[in-house]
Design an enzyme around this catalytic site. Sequence first.
Site, PDB file in Angstrom:
ATOM      1  N   LYS A 253      -0.401  -3.192  -2.032  1.00 28.65           N
ATOM      2  CA  LYS A 253       0.963  -2.935  -2.467  1.00 28.65           C
ATOM      3  C   LYS A 253       1.416  -1.511  -2.193  1.00 28.65           C
ATOM      4  CE  LYS A 253      -0.699  -2.997  -7.212  1.00 28.65           C
ATOM      5  NZ  LYS A 253      -0.562  -3.617  -8.509  1.00 28.65           N
ATOM      6  N   ARG A 254       0.514  -0.651  -1.744  1.00 30.32           N
ATOM      7  CA  ARG A 254       0.940   0.692  -1.353  1.00 30.32           C
ATOM      8  C   ARG A 254       1.753   0.635  -0.051  1.00 30.32           C
ATOM      9  NH1 ARG A 254       0.489   1.824  -5.466  1.00 30.32           N
ATOM     10  NH2 ARG A 254      -1.199   2.772  -6.643  1.00 30.32           N
TER      11      ARG A 254
END
Length: 440
Positions: A253-254
């Site tokens: 999710k980065r």
Amino acid sequence: MTVRTRVAPSPTGDPHVGTAYIALINYCFAKKHGGQFLLRIEDTDQVRSTPQSERMILESLKWLGLSWDEGPDVGGPHGPYRQSERSAIYTEHCERLLASGHAFKCYCTPEELAAMRARQTAAKLPPKYDASYRAFNNSVAAEREAAGAPHVVRMVIPDNGTCRFEDTLRGVIEIDYSTVDMQVLMKSDGLPTYHLANVVDDHLMGITHVMRGEEWISSAPKHLLLYQYFGWQPPVLTHLPLLRNADKSKLSKRKNPTSILFYQRAGYLPQAMQNFLGLFIKSASEEDEKTSLQELIDGFDVHNISLGGPVFDTSKLDWLNGRYLREELTTEQFLEAVKVWALNDAYLMPIAEMAQARITKLSDLGALTSMFFMNRIEGLTAEALRDGVKLEADQQRAAYTLALQQFDALVEWNKVRVEATLRRTAEVLDAKLKDVVRPV
Ligand code: GLU
């Protein structure tokens, strides 16, 4: 033989696009062969599992157009379909393994296990349950059992030899037993681990084909041994390549939002999202990239899935979504989609509550609330956000990092928890709350 597949998510967070991708593959494979697709909730991790997460996973998969023949919400002949409701089944199966000598009660204390790990680290060995401790454990087990000491149950792994198995996409895989851990099957609280519950359920639920993420390859020897110990026929195994970021790293999710809820909120149509995930299982030679669920089922061939690692390329998703908006919807349907997305009472009510006290005429609403209808906040530059903030750059960075770590760990994202997180961050950094809130 009726083909039966399943998706078995753990309800420990937001519904992940990877779960949808695995579900779609299992769904298409089962339907292609006139079989059944099941949904099972693997909530053996009692600390991290939540009912909200389970509800969101089910809703997201339905939003994507998937349905299941058996599952916690629809029932079925092999239920319950939630592992937390199947404890007695696992206990009974664990007893069977103990009785046949394929599992043993382990009374090793946390200190003894820590000493074992320290010895292995010093000898540059991979951390795993050391067979010599099993002999030691056996010598003290009766005494500790009599004293009522807590124990776990571990499975027996052969001292030597190799596990050979066939993976549909990868051919024969060989893993030496010397690298396989004597896995805990039952924790000291009497609850099963994933490995025991997963194998018992797949068997009792009649699963013929297990298609799951490649991160489970190293668990296959344990699972296959369990099938052997129970005297059961194992399912056909397929380990699927994980979704990747454009730089080929594991989808995180980065770099890309991974929650299906994000894509819903950002205003992607479920058909476009389904089609996008479908591209990973279509043969690369097919010309039109627009496809329906039925076409995916009809054309499904597991060998179309490339091991190279499917890249989650959101620009492709944008392109597809634009096409769906333009080509597939009448103006009325388009308007309906907008209403479902945000122009409905449920979404607008909390916004109305905040806006009412802040405007002097209704036409102020557009500028004031635009962020609720945007995917990213345009025009709000980092400089503007930092304006008037009395924190040095490195302290601001510390604030972001600290707040982000805590936000990540939040099970429930709500006003009270978010505010508490920010207060804690300010306290730790000895900063004013407003100086932390604004840049964050
Ligand atoms: N609960 C596991 C997961 O969420 C399932 C893995 C499997 O399909 O066996 O990844």
